[in-house]
Write an enzyme that holds these catalytic residues in place. Structure first.
Site, mmCIF file in Angstrom:
data_model
loop_
_atom_site.group_PDB
_atom_site.id
_atom_site.type_symbol
_atom_site.label_atom_id
_atom_site.label_comp_id
_atom_site.label_asym_id
_atom_site.label_seq_id
_atom_site.Cartn_x
_atom_site.Cartn_y
_atom_site.Cartn_z
ATOM 1 N N ASP A 21 0.880 7.101 -10.435
ATOM 2 C CA ASP A 21 0.417 6.349 -8.996
ATOM 3 C C ASP A 21 -0.559 5.526 -9.983
ATOM 4 O OD1 ASP A 21 0.525 4.789 -7.838
ATOM 5 O OD2 ASP A 21 0.020 6.719 -5.578
ATOM 6 N N HIS B 199 9.565 -1.374 -8.193
ATOM 7 C CA HIS B 199 8.093 -1.537 -7.993
ATOM 8 C C HIS B 199 6.822 -2.413 -8.925
ATOM 9 C CE1 HIS B 199 5.021 -0.388 -5.320
ATOM 10 N NE2 HIS B 199 4.511 -0.425 -6.762
#
Length: 312
Positions: free
Chosen positions: A150, A223
């Site tokens: 992330d 995403h």
């Protein structure tokens, strides 16, 4: 002219984090306690730096739009400080939830943020109610609970200041930052039912090595495809993320606390619009089928200079 000192909005993610959201009440002591609070935040940062200079510990405080009014802070307020309005797509919604004060506590050593949280809570308990507390942690090599790295798209170097702090466009609040937060809960059983290949299509990156797919291969609803945005002239727009995973295995609650600092909330809002409504509309971010936003609140992070002024 005094040098502008920002709060630690552009620090890199740390190993341990506590996020707290508080709602203020109408106590006649409110303004006095807030003055003490501003002084406390400054003192906490100075103390941990002096005692543990290598710990990368910090406490960042954000103030919501309603609290700005209630506390009668300077007018006009920061240009983009408003109550966040929900963004509703055909299937998923970026909800709007209340919050007057937000605290972002981080350190390598969890003891430091625990003690900071105790001090803040003891001071606020008479004039405010805690409405959210999330304890985040670094998971392996900065991965989310979903298993993917992330924050890969975070800016670095001078770009962190450029994208994370307000500049000359709002001189009164230069050096401050817009802070947007969302608590996401993940549907882990559904996520784990996907093959690694299908998970990679949802994210737009390889799971093991964190390599972005080429545009020819990357799905338009992945995403990465929707969260990476550009300005009107094709320039890259970024935010400073400090997302942290959290989890309670016994209750099967797993999630990500999304936290974004930005020089303009417009960038974060555009990203959220792409994710929840889609680009084009209807082509929403596939990760939302496995991740539900249960909070959504906008705050303004004043500079340390402003906190000093607020402390009286």
């Amino acid at each position: 002219m005094n040098t502008i000192e920002s709060q630690n909005v552009t620090d890199y993610p740390n190993s341990n984090t506590i996020f707290m959201v508080w709602k203020l009440n109408d106590s006649p002591q409110l303004k006095g306690v807030f003055q003490e609070l501003c002084a406390l935040v400054l003192n906490l940062n100075n103390s941990v730096f002096n005692r543990f200079p290598d710990s990368r510990a910090s406490c960042v405080m954000g103030i919501g739009a309603e609290a700005w009014k209630k506390l009668e802070l300077p007018t006009p307020p920061p240009k983009e400080l408003v109550n966040f309005e929900e963004i509703k797509g055909i299937k998923h919604t970026a909800v709007s939830t209340p919050g007057d004060l937000h605290f972002h506590l981080r350190a390598d050593n969890r003891s430091l943020i625990f003690d900071m949280a105790v001090e803040i809570s003891q001071l606020l308990s008479s004039v405010a109610e805690s409405i959210l507390e999330v304890h985040g942690f670094k998971y392996w090599d900065a991965r989310s609970i979903l298993g993917f790295v992330d924050g890969t798209e975070n800016p670095h170097g001078d770009d962190r200041d450029y994208f994370g702090k307000i500049g000359d466009e709002d001189p009164q609040y230069k050096g401050g930052s817009y802070l947007f937060v969302q608590k996401y809960l993940h549907k882990m059983d559904a996520w784990k039912s996907l093959s690694t290949e299908d998970q990679e299509k949802v994210i737009g990156r390889s799971k093991e090595n964190d390599i972005e797919m080429s545009d020819a291969v990357k799905p338009s609803n992945s995403h990465i495809a929707l969260a990476n945005i550009e300005g009107e002239n094709g320039e890259e727009l970024k935010i400073v993320r400090d997302n942290m995973p959290f989890g309670n295995p016994s209750t099967n609650e797993f999630g990500t606390y999304f936290i974004a600092y930005s020089s303009t909330f417009a960038t974060t809002k555009k990203m959220l619009t792409h994710m929840f409504i889609g680009d084009p509309p209807g082509n929403y971010d596939r990760i939302l089928d496995f991740s539900t936003a249960v909070t959504g609140t906008l705050f303004f992070v004043p500079t340390r200079n402003m906190l000093d002024e607020f402390s009286g």
